[in-house]
Motif scaffolding. Structure first.
Motif, PDB file in Angstrom:
ATOM      1  N   MET A   1       0.837  -1.205   0.000  1.00 41.74           N
ATOM      2  CA  MET A   1       0.000   0.000   0.000  1.00 41.74           C
ATOM      3  C   MET A   1       0.870   1.254   0.000  1.00 41.74           C
ATOM      4  O   MET A   1       2.001   1.233   0.498  1.00 41.74           O
ATOM      5  N   ILE A   2       0.322   2.325  -0.568  1.00 43.90           N
ATOM      6  CA  ILE A   2       1.015   3.606  -0.570  1.00 43.90           C
ATOM      7  C   ILE A   2       0.412   4.478   0.523  1.00 43.90           C
ATOM      8  O   ILE A   2      -0.790   4.738   0.535  1.00 43.90           O
ATOM      9  N   LYS A   3       1.248   4.931   1.444  1.00 42.63           N
ATOM     10  CA  LYS A   3       0.776   5.806   2.506  1.00 42.63           C
ATOM     11  C   LYS A   3       0.579   7.212   1.947  1.00 42.63           C
ATOM     12  O   LYS A   3       1.512   7.805   1.405  1.00 42.63           O
ATOM     13  N   LEU A   4      -0.636   7.729   2.065  1.00 49.27           N
ATOM     14  CA  LEU A   4      -0.967   9.038   1.507  1.00 49.27           C
ATOM     15  C   LEU A   4      -1.168  10.028   2.641  1.00 49.27           C
ATOM     16  O   LEU A   4      -1.968   9.789   3.553  1.00 49.27           O
ATOM     17  N   ILE A   5      -0.454  11.143   2.581  1.00 43.48           N
ATOM     18  CA  ILE A   5      -0.536  12.188   3.604  1.00 43.48           C
ATOM     19  C   ILE A   5      -0.879  13.501   2.924  1.00 43.48           C
ATOM     20  O   ILE A   5      -0.212  13.919   1.972  1.00 43.48           O
ATOM     21  N   LEU A   6      -1.927  14.164   3.419  1.00 40.35           N
ATOM     22  CA  LEU A   6      -2.376  15.437   2.874  1.00 40.35           C
ATOM     23  C   LEU A   6      -1.861  16.572   3.753  1.00 40.35           C
ATOM     24  O   LEU A   6      -1.943  16.509   4.979  1.00 40.35           O
ATOM     25  N   LEU A   7      -1.335  17.613   3.124  1.00 40.99           N
ATOM     26  CA  LEU A   7      -0.887  18.810   3.836  1.00 40.99           C
ATOM     27  C   LEU A   7      -1.808  19.965   3.476  1.00 40.99           C
ATOM     28  O   LEU A   7      -1.947  20.308   2.291  1.00 40.99           O
ATOM     29  N   LEU A  76      -3.822  10.701  -9.143  1.00 39.26           N
ATOM     30  CA  LEU A  76      -3.750   9.685  -8.086  1.00 39.26           C
ATOM     31  C   LEU A  76      -3.725   8.280  -8.681  1.00 39.26           C
ATOM     32  O   LEU A  76      -2.953   7.412  -8.241  1.00 39.26           O
ATOM     33  N   ILE A  77      -4.558   8.054  -9.677  1.00 42.79           N
ATOM     34  CA  ILE A  77      -4.593   6.740 -10.326  1.00 42.79           C
ATOM     35  C   ILE A  77      -3.250   6.448 -10.990  1.00 42.79           C
ATOM     36  O   ILE A  77      -2.695   5.345 -10.866  1.00 42.79           O
ATOM     37  N   SER A  78      -2.710   7.439 -11.687  1.00 42.82           N
ATOM     38  CA  SER A  78      -1.429   7.258 -12.370  1.00 42.82           C
ATOM     39  C   SER A  78      -0.289   7.007 -11.381  1.00 42.82           C
ATOM     40  O   SER A  78       0.534   6.108 -11.565  1.00 42.82           O
ATOM     41  N   LEU A  79      -0.248   7.783 -10.302  1.00 39.81           N
ATOM     42  CA  LEU A  79       0.817   7.654  -9.316  1.00 39.81           C
ATOM     43  C   LEU A  79       0.758   6.320  -8.570  1.00 39.81           C
ATOM     44  O   LEU A  79       1.774   5.836  -8.077  1.00 39.81           O
ATOM     45  N   ILE A  84       6.402   3.800  -5.433  1.00 40.27           N
ATOM     46  CA  ILE A  84       6.533   4.716  -4.296  1.00 40.27           C
ATOM     47  C   ILE A  84       5.880   4.089  -3.064  1.00 40.27           C
ATOM     48  O   ILE A  84       4.975   3.265  -3.174  1.00 40.27           O
ATOM     49  N   SER A  85       6.366   4.503  -1.905  1.00 42.69           N
ATOM     50  CA  SER A  85       5.784   4.012  -0.654  1.00 42.69           C
ATOM     51  C   SER A  85       5.045   5.115   0.108  1.00 42.69           C
ATOM     52  O   SER A  85       4.211   4.827   0.967  1.00 42.69           O
ATOM     53  N   TYR A  86       5.365   6.387  -0.204  1.00 42.06           N
ATOM     54  CA  TYR A  86       4.680   7.530   0.411  1.00 42.06           C
ATOM     55  C   TYR A  86       4.254   8.503  -0.691  1.00 42.06           C
ATOM     56  O   TYR A  86       5.011   8.759  -1.632  1.00 42.06           O
ATOM     57  N   LEU A  87       3.067   9.070  -0.530  1.00 42.36           N
ATOM     58  CA  LEU A  87       2.627  10.156  -1.408  1.00 42.36           C
ATOM     59  C   LEU A  87       2.211  11.331  -0.533  1.00 42.36           C
ATOM     60  O   LEU A  87       1.280  11.233   0.263  1.00 42.36           O
ATOM     61  N   PHE A  88       2.942  12.446  -0.682  1.00 41.99           N
ATOM     62  CA  PHE A  88       2.610  13.670   0.033  1.00 41.99           C
ATOM     63  C   PHE A  88       1.885  14.614  -0.926  1.00 41.99           C
ATOM     64  O   PHE A  88       2.356  14.861  -2.032  1.00 41.99           O
ATOM     65  N   ILE A  89       0.747  15.145  -0.477  1.00 39.64           N
ATOM     66  CA  ILE A  89      -0.036  16.072  -1.297  1.00 39.64           C
ATOM     67  C   ILE A  89      -0.071  17.424  -0.608  1.00 39.64           C
ATOM     68  O   ILE A  89      -0.586  17.553   0.509  1.00 39.64           O
ATOM     69  N   THR A 111      -6.944   1.928  -9.073  1.00 38.14           N
ATOM     70  CA  THR A 111      -5.543   2.090  -8.676  1.00 38.14           C
ATOM     71  C   THR A 111      -4.778   0.776  -8.812  1.00 38.14           C
ATOM     72  O   THR A 111      -5.306  -0.301  -8.534  1.00 38.14           O
ATOM     73  N   ALA A 112      -3.529   0.890  -9.213  1.00 40.91           N
ATOM     74  CA  ALA A 112      -2.678  -0.290  -9.350  1.00 40.91           C
ATOM     75  C   ALA A 112      -2.301  -0.844  -7.983  1.00 40.91           C
ATOM     76  O   ALA A 112      -2.243  -2.064  -7.775  1.00 40.91           O
ATOM     77  N   VAL A 113      -2.039   0.061  -7.044  1.00 41.83           N
ATOM     78  CA  VAL A 113      -1.747  -0.292  -5.650  1.00 41.83           C
ATOM     79  C   VAL A 113      -2.666   0.558  -4.786  1.00 41.83           C
ATOM     80  O   VAL A 113      -2.821   1.756  -5.038  1.00 41.83           O
ATOM     81  N   PRO A 114      -3.301   0.003  -3.774  1.00 40.87           N
ATOM     82  CA  PRO A 114      -4.239   0.789  -2.957  1.00 40.87           C
ATOM     83  C   PRO A 114      -3.536   1.863  -2.129  1.00 40.87           C
ATOM     84  O   PRO A 114      -2.375   1.715  -1.745  1.00 40.87           O
ATOM     85  N   TYR A 115      -4.267   2.941  -1.874  1.00 40.47           N
ATOM     86  CA  TYR A 115      -3.758   4.006  -1.015  1.00 40.47           C
ATOM     87  C   TYR A 115      -4.218   3.784   0.423  1.00 40.47           C
ATOM     88  O   TYR A 115      -5.357   3.375   0.668  1.00 40.47           O
ATOM     89  N   ASP A 116      -3.321   4.062   1.353  1.00 37.25           N
ATOM     90  CA  ASP A 116      -3.633   4.051   2.780  1.00 37.25           C
ATOM     91  C   ASP A 116      -3.645   5.508   3.232  1.00 37.25           C
ATOM     92  O   ASP A 116      -2.597   6.097   3.508  1.00 37.25           O
ATOM     93  N   TYR A 117      -4.843   6.102   3.282  1.00 38.19           N
ATOM     94  CA  TYR A 117      -4.942   7.515   3.643  1.00 38.19           C
ATOM     95  C   TYR A 117      -4.689   7.681   5.136  1.00 38.19           C
ATOM     96  O   TYR A 117      -5.518   7.329   5.969  1.00 38.19           O
TER      97      TYR A 117
END
Length: 307
Positions: A1-7, A76-79, A84-89, A111-117
């Motif tokens: 899973m990709i850890k997603l963090i929103l700023l 988001l779908i493309s990324l 990647i293991s982290y996505l910062f927005i 999504t190719a890999v699920p996001y962990d919000y």
């Protein structure tokens, strides 16, 4: 899973400062970044550009507004297909993230890999929050839907203002962790590891095409007189939420960052193609008048105005 963090955070609170620190803290991880700007040009993307980081820039609106929301979903779908293991927005300053979890659910089949919000970190400017949060619904929502709050720039306010700000934050979100800081200086890894998505019902975002702020871009191909530019921008700051950009002057390239009558100008070593300065304001007529009146004297005919 990709850890997603929103700023999130209002214009000029320190989101880009925090993002740069997070990229340094997690430099050994595989990182993706989405940078969102209201204006047509990306200033923050230039500031955080880093080797090895996969970055997407979304400009000319909020990622939660219909104006560019589809682009955000596609990004988001493309990324999700990247390694990647982290996505910062980094959301734009007036973003309302009340439906972020809904967005993650909506794209999950694609999504190719699920996001962990993991949740949202909201950066609050101790100096400006009390002036704006009752006037701008998005600021209330940024706090309400945050999993952690960084109360920044506390060195610029008196104790009573700090106490009133903390009281207001608690009235909006009583369970959130609050970090009191200058320059977003916190234990960054701990901040992310302890972050939690808010346990509150989601709402539709208040971001719409109709209530988006007014933005202008001042551009120039030739070298500008530095002192005249500084005086011009200082006058504009009285009618602007945010001023930021790069300018070529006779003394070299400079980076400009202004919020609420604070205008910082510093040397910039990296090359830039031309002068581009973004102005963000809620008062279109007043700011336009200030711009046109200011573009006289030494600056006459040197700067072009674009929306």
């Amino acid at each position: 899973m990709i850890k997603l963090i929103l700023l999130t955070g209002f214009l000029g609170t320190g989101k880009t400062t925090l993002l740069k620190q997070l990229l340094n803290e997690f430099k050994n991880e595989k990182i993706g970044v989405v940078v969102n700007e209201f204006g047509q040009i990306s200033i923050d993307g230039t500031l955080v550009e880093k080797s090895g980081v996969i970055m997407t820039e979304l400009t000319n609106g909020s990622i939660f507004c219909s104006c560019i929301k589809e682009n955000f979903l596609n990004s988001l779908i493309s990324l999700s297909g990247e390694d990647i293991s982290y996505l910062f927005i980094e959301a734009s300053g007036l973003a309302d993230p009340a439906n972020m979890s809904q967005i993650i659910c909506a794209i999950s089949p694609k999504t190719a890999v699920p996001y962990d919000y993991r949740g949202s970190v909201c950066i609050v400017d101790a100096e400006t929050f009390l002036d704006y949060y009752e006037l701008l619904p998005a600021l209330h929502q940024q706090v309400a839907y945050s999993g952690a709050i960084i109360l920044n720039k506390v060195d610029l306010v008196k104790e009573e203002v700090l106490a009133d700000t903390l009281k207001s934050l608690a009235s909006i979100n009583s369970s959130v962790s609050i970090y009191i800081t200058t320059y977003c200086n916190v234990e960054y890894r701990r901040l992310i590891e302890e972050l939690k998505a808010p346990a509150r019902p989601e709402e539709e975002s208040s971001n719409t095409v109709e209530n988006r702020p007014v933005t202008f871009v001042l551009a120039a191909d030739q070298v500008l007189p530095g002192q005249a530019l500084k005086c011009f921008l200082e006058k504009l700051s009285e009618a602007a939420y945010r001023i930021k950009g790069f300018a070529k002057t006779e003394s070299g390239t400079i980076y400009i960052s202004g919020v609420k009558n604070h205008l910082e100008i510093s040397p910039w070593a990296a090359p830039v193609k031309k002068t581009e300065i973004m102005i963000i304001s809620s008062v279109g007529i007043r700011i336009m008048s200030a711009i046109t009146n200011g573009l006289k004297g030494e600056l006459k005919g040197l700067l072009n105005i674009g929306l």
